[in-house]
Design an enzyme around this catalytic site. Structure first.
Site, PDB file in Angstrom:
ATOM      1  N   ASN A 179       0.726  -1.278  -0.039  1.00 32.64           N
ATOM      2  CA  ASN A 179      -0.120   0.090  -0.038  1.00 32.64           C
ATOM      3  C   ASN A 179       0.997   1.206  -0.136  1.00 32.64           C
ATOM      4  O   ASN A 179       1.729   1.570   0.847  1.00 32.64           O
ATOM      5  CB  ASN A 179      -1.103   0.019   1.147  1.00 32.64           C
ATOM      6  CG  ASN A 179      -1.995   0.820   0.954  1.00 32.64           C
ATOM      7  OD1 ASN A 179      -1.833   1.990   0.605  1.00 32.64           O
ATOM      8  ND2 ASN A 179      -2.931   0.921   1.813  1.00 32.64           N
ATOM      9  N   CYS A 184      -5.227   1.229  -1.491  1.00 29.79           N
ATOM     10  CA  CYS A 184      -5.730  -0.265  -1.060  1.00 29.79           C
ATOM     11  C   CYS A 184      -7.101  -0.606  -2.209  1.00 29.79           C
ATOM     12  O   CYS A 184      -7.142  -1.565  -2.590  1.00 29.79           O
ATOM     13  CB  CYS A 184      -6.454  -0.487   0.308  1.00 29.79           C
ATOM     14  SG  CYS A 184      -7.184   0.978   1.137  1.00 29.79           S
ATOM     15  N   HIS A 424     -11.171   1.584   4.284  1.00 29.66           N
ATOM     16  CA  HIS A 424     -10.140   0.764   4.021  1.00 29.66           C
ATOM     17  C   HIS A 424     -10.913  -0.315   3.062  1.00 29.66           C
ATOM     18  O   HIS A 424     -11.886  -0.772   3.367  1.00 29.66           O
ATOM     19  CB  HIS A 424      -9.490  -0.307   4.958  1.00 29.66           C
ATOM     20  CG  HIS A 424      -8.238  -1.049   4.836  1.00 29.66           C
ATOM     21  ND1 HIS A 424      -7.233  -0.514   4.133  1.00 29.66           N
ATOM     22  CD2 HIS A 424      -8.159  -2.255   5.001  1.00 29.66           C
ATOM     23  CE1 HIS A 424      -6.222  -1.669   3.780  1.00 29.66           C
ATOM     24  NE2 HIS A 424      -7.109  -2.746   4.431  1.00 29.66           N
ATOM     25  N   ASP A 441      -5.432  -8.309   1.732  1.00 31.99           N
ATOM     26  CA  ASP A 441      -5.733  -7.241   2.450  1.00 31.99           C
ATOM     27  C   ASP A 441      -4.019  -6.614   2.145  1.00 31.99           C
ATOM     28  O   ASP A 441      -3.209  -6.663   2.777  1.00 31.99           O
ATOM     29  CB  ASP A 441      -5.811  -7.448   3.941  1.00 31.99           C
ATOM     30  CG  ASP A 441      -5.707  -6.075   4.797  1.00 31.99           C
ATOM     31  OD1 ASP A 441      -5.710  -5.152   4.254  1.00 31.99           O
ATOM     32  OD2 ASP A 441      -6.149  -6.558   6.074  1.00 31.99           O
TER      33      ASP A 441
END
Length: 1063
Positions: A179, A184, A424, A441
């Site tokens: 990131n 993201c 997020h 993630d």
């Protein structure tokens, strides 16, 4: 006192069975038995149980606090600790857990409390200080203690951790993306596109051999996909965002994921045109809809086919996808005022709707969780529960069935946590379409259950959810793949499918990067040595021997530990000279700010490291003396450091105002200076008997003549040092009155005040300008003449402006009577910045212009459709009449018009007044929203009878203060019907009947409108100023209420920039 632990494995999903004994498992249950509980005084920790490769421990302690009646109350403190002994501060792990105190009775449920927490270095334990009152635990009746022993149990389920060594490749077979700040949303979509294998294959096949590696989006995407396929570590995206043309700020701004996906696919589709993979994107993502209007009472249908790459589904008030699709294709009936215009059939009642003609192999569904809220005038996020199935059949929404059933399998769930201000994104992907899900993630990839990927992302509020999911975490975008296309879309992509030339290019890039990284890592071991040769001194017209800003150094990268001997060998090899034919003279800054060569004692320094010799200078600058090519010498002349001195010579030619470099010379300090004269004459090409005047160049603007040339050198030159410069010239020209700079002293003084100034045209915003070398002692006239000569114009037709000190751009004008020097005009310039002065070419002479004032106003032509800007130059103490006289020279009057002009004062799109011709221009205010307009007086307005009046007319929409457009003056007559006034205004404005029907008329007095009907008559009294009215405009006015058709400004916040991929 002691305690012991036991682990109770638990598995709820198929994949966890495989991971059960693995430290990387996502959940576990473990127990801790605390013996001699009643005697517990201090904190106790259980042995660790490993989940997600992190140690988890039960933490138990007695806690005391004051109760409501201020009596001390003792409780059992029960916490879950994560990674407690780690020194690292960068790790984090999100987890949910049940903390349980087990009952000693069979079949009795434990006492349970739930937690959800982001564990990190500063909060590495979480739980309850007062899990249960101490006495309740000790009470045998409650059933939690036996033989003074209690059993605590924890069930914990954790996400994969960040900031610790989590091997995504090992645990899942896939890697994540780093990131960059707030990317993201991009990382999630890149993973979705990467796992659309057919698209990945097409991206690999895009021809990028001739693309610029920093600007090609296609190549950057190939690079990211190739690294995702082959790397063992998280992949960076900086080169990709750089190829988009994004600055770093763009990477730290969250954008809309759907917008980003559309822009990226559009960019790729354009790049694929004319290649072997043209059409892959439409074949994968393009579906078709038919929009139709079907009349109810006549046989008329109108339809249009449109394509889509994604579908936006309304979720407000909808339970699931099927309800949203039913809403999407729902039919709207057009009736009443909203009838459909069916051409020759006229206005008809009709059904309006959309139906799907075809669905694509890959279906992108965007759930409209962000919607505009008119009450708060902002976007809000809808967190309502909204269900979507693992399998979806879409046949019922098709116009007619397709060749294969429209049955879809869920492939990816893009999830957003947070609100409309940010948050997020993560994505859950079912890479092979077989129901084995992974959570992506950013840089962390972990296996997860089907329930975590689907059910936990339906959304809903706290009462709809268990503690495991935050209510603001829910699905935002879904990717479905057609069951009949699964094998093709998700085909395996192997290394053999990637073109070899692409692999070779990416490997070469990596090899070069590794070399650069190695160089960067080892940079502290190296230093730069800048070598300057004697040919750099030729042609230099300034102080010292060369200009450091313009010289071309030969730069050597040398290890700091290398000896001088090793360095000289490296230079000798590069210059193709034997070592004995070169000698280094380090250039040092003297205390008087001159830069001169200094002695390096080769006998003592030859084997010392360069870092020591250079006194850690980096870069270190050295003048490298070499044997003159045509001298025939095998080695440099010996230099005696005790009795020789290194001198440099410059010859000054006052006729051409130029310096000529005349080489260097070793001279014994006891020799007479006079002995230099024949050598200098020879080098300057003068007769050997020419009498010379010799000067020492000490520092900028300080040159001293050498007297008594018959004395030894050491007596004639004060503070004799290596690197001293002697400037010489013909003695007979020293006092020649015909020369502008007869002596080198004059030359260096002039040089001291010389400055490079860039002149930019003020009227051309990006004008790079031209640069001139001028003296800072010039006055205004001298500067103006020099610039005018360059521009081939009259100096009086130029106006100059100082540069602003705080930003680039023209500042105040410089008067032609300015008494300062050029140096004073440049006072505001920042050091080391190019010195700028702005100019503009004039049509009138500057001395005339300075007696005038600039006046900007608008000119309104007779058709009243558009205004044009006028820049007028009336006399400073002039009147409105003077202004109108100046305007007459620039405007075109109508053929049969009055030929007379008037000035109109406008404020907020309303006419405030018409200043009389006798009014002084100084009395006109240009503050705030005030502006002025000049117009030709219409013939009918020239004579206004007693029963007539010129009234002010302005346009507004809904509210009186929402004025817009071009206001105007209009003559009305006492008792005239408003219907007649209305017709005359329509003719004046030239508005079509259909549009004009919607105009409403109102008389506005003190900000209050009174709407008028056509059968009313004009009463001039209503347009006369109200006695109590003091604010502008002073008179009541006639308002035309209608919609403002001018394009509106965007309501977007300045931060909400649209996503653009620039390259």
């Amino acid at each position: 006192m002691n305690g012991d632990a036991q682990e109770v494995s638990s598995s709820t999903t198929q994949h966890d069975t495989e991971m059960d004994e693995d430290d990387a498992r996502s959940e576990a249950k473990f127990q801790f038995r605390v013996k001699d509980f009643s005697k517990l005084k201090d904190t106790m920790l259980s042995p660790p149980c490993y989940v997600r490769n992190l140690p988890w421990k039960i933490m138990v302690m007695p806690r005391t606090s004051q109760s409501q009646d201020r009596q001390p109350q003792r409780s059992l403190g029960f916490f879950l600790q994560c990674n407690g002994e780690s020194e690292s501060t960068s790790w984090s792990c999100n987890a949910v857990a049940d903390l349980r105190l087990l009952s000693v009775r069979d079949g009795e449920p434990p006492f349970t409390r739930k937690i959800q927490h982001l564990f990190y270095s500063k909060e590495n334990d979480w739980g309850f200080s007062h899990f249960m009152p101490w006495n309740d635990v000790l009470d045998p009746e409650k059933g939690y203690i036996k033989d003074d022993t209690i059993t605590l149990e924890v069930w914990v389920s954790a996400d994969a951790p960040h900031g610790v060594s989590w091997d995504s490749k090992k645990h899942t077979g896939y890697v994540g993306l780093k990131n960059q700040g707030a990317t993201c949303y991009m990382n999630s979509l890149l993973q979705v596109l990467y796992f659309t294998s057919q698209l990945r294959m097409a991206v690999y096949k895009m021809p990028t051999e001739s693309d610029d590696s920093t600007k090609s989006v296609a190549l950057a995407l190939q690079r990211v996909f190739h690294e995702l396929q082959t790397s063992d570590k998280p992949v960076g995206t900086k080169k990709l965002t750089k190829s988009f043309g994004w600055e770093t700020l763009d990477s730290f701004m969250q954008h809309d994921a759907q917008e980003f996906l559309r822009v990226l696919l559009d960019k790729l589709e354009t790049k694929m045109k004319g290649t072997c993979v043209e059409g892959v994107i439409p074949r994968l993502f393009e579906g078709k809809t038919v929009s139709y209007f079907k009349c109810k009472h006549v046989d008329y249908t109108s339809s249009r086919t449109e394509t889509f790459y994604d579908i936006q589904l309304n979720i407000k008030g909808k339970k699931n996808i099927l309800e949203s699709f039913k809403d999407y294709i729902s039919v709207e009936t057009l009736e009443g005022d909203n009838k459909y215009d069916a051409g020759e059939h006229g206005l008809q009642e009709a059904d309006k709707g959309v139906i799907f003609q075809s669905f694509p192999p890959v279906l992108h569904l965007h759930l409209m969780r962000f919607q505009y809220d008119p009450i708060t005038d902002s976007n809000v996020k809808i967190n309502d529960r909204y269900e979507f199935p693992e399998k979806l059949n879409m046949d019922q929404f098709l116009q007619k069935p397709e060749s294969t059933p429209a049955t879809y399998v869920l492939h990816a769930v893009l999830v957003h946590s947070g609100d409309n201000h940010g948050g997020h994104y993560v994505v859950f992907i079912n890479p092979k379409g077989d129901g084995r899900w992974c959570k992506f993630d950013d840089d962390v990839v972990s296996r997860c259950s089907k329930q975590e990927a689907i059910d936990h992302n339906f959304g809903g509020h706290e009462d709809d959810l268990n503690l495991t999911v935050k209510h603001c975490t829910n699905a935002y975008m879904l990717v479905y793949i057609r069951e009949s296309c699964l094998k093709t879309v998700l085909q395996e992509v192997t290394e053999e499918d990637i073109p070899q030339e692409l692999i070779d290019r990416l490997q070469e890039e990596k090899r070069v990067e590794m070399i650069r990284r190695k160089e960067r890592n080892e940079a502290h071991l190296y230093m730069s040595v800048q070598v300057v040769l004697e040919d750099a001194f030729s042609g230099h017209q300034g102080n010292d021997l060369y200009d450091p800003d313009k010289v071309n150094y030969r730069t050597f990268r040398v290890k700091k530990s290398a000896t001088l001997q090793e360095f000289l060998e490296q230079v000798a090899e590069s210059l193709k000279y034997p070592v004995e034919q070169i000698r280094p003279w380090p250039l040092n800054l003297r205390t008087n700010q001159t830069n001169r060569p200094t002695l390096l004692d080769l006998e003592t320094e030859l084997h010392k490291p360069l870092s020591e010799i250079s006194d850690n200078s980096n870069p270190w600058t050295v003048f490298m003396e070499t044997v003159p090519p045509d001298s025939g010498l095998k080695a440099l002349t010996a230099f005696d450091k005790d009795s020789d001195v290194l001198l440099f010579f410059k010859y000054y030619d006052p006729r051409h105002k130029r310096l000529h470099y005349c080489g260097h010379h070793y001279m014994h300090i006891s020799f007479n200076v006079q002995e230099l004269v024949p050598l200098l004459n020879e080098r300057a090409g003068l007769p050997l008997s020419t009498e010379l005047a010799l000067f020492e160049e000490i520092k900028p603007n300080l040159v001293e003549r050498l007297a008594d040339l018959d004395r030894p050198l050491e007596k004639v030159l004060d503070e004799l040092m290596d690197g001293d410069i002697i400037v010489f010239q013909r003695d007979d020209l020293l006092d020649d009155p015909s020369l502008e700079l007869p002596s080198c002293r004059d030359y260096f003084r002039d040089l001291f005040f010389r400055v490079e100034v860039t002149f930019c045209d003020k009227t051309v915003p990006t004008d790079p300008g031209f640069t001139m070398e001028l003296s800072q002692r010039m006055n205004y006239d001298q500067m103006a003449r020099a610039v005018a000569h360059r521009l081939d114009t009259d100096p009086y037709l130029l106006q100059f402006f100082k540069s602003q000190s705080y930003r680039d751009g023209p500042g105040n004008p410089v008067r032609c009577t300015y008494e300062g020097t050029l140096k004073d005009m440049l006072v505001c310039m920042k050091p080391r910045h190019p010195k700028k002065i702005y100019y503009q070419q004039l049509s009138i002479k500057i001395n005339e212009l300075e007696n005038k004032r600039q006046f900007k106003c608008m000119w309104l032509g007779e058709r009243m459709k558009e205004e044009q800007e006028l820049v007028l130059y009336p006399n400073k103490n002039g009147t409105v009449a003077d202004l109108l006289h100046e305007a007459r020279k620039q405007v075109t009057l109508s053929e049969n018009g009055s030929g007379k002009l008037r000035l109109v004062d406008i404020s907020s799109y309303k006419i405030a007044s018409t200043p009389p011709e006798s009014m002084s221009l100084d009395a006109l205010s240009t503050a705030g929203t005030r502006s002025y307009r000049i117009e030709e007086i219409p013939l009918e307005d020239l004579h206004v009878a007693e029963d007539e009046m010129l009234i002010q007319v302005a346009h507004f929409h809904k509210e009186i203060f929402s004025t817009f457009g071009i206001p105007f003056l209009f003559k009305v007559k006492q008792g005239e019907l408003f219907s007649h006034v209305r017709d005359r205004i329509q003719k004046k404005l030239d508005v079509p009947d259909k549009e004009y029907e919607k105009y409403r008329f109102a008389i506005v007095v003190m900000g209050r409108p009174t709407f008028i009907t056509d059968d009313e008559v004009v009463n001039l009294q209503e347009f006369k100023p109200h006695p109590n009215q003091t604010s502008l405009p002073a008179k009541p006015w006639l308002g035309l209420e209608h919609v403002n058709k001018a394009p509106k400004r965007s309501r977007y916040n300045y931060l909400e920039k649209p996503i653009k991929i620039y390259n």
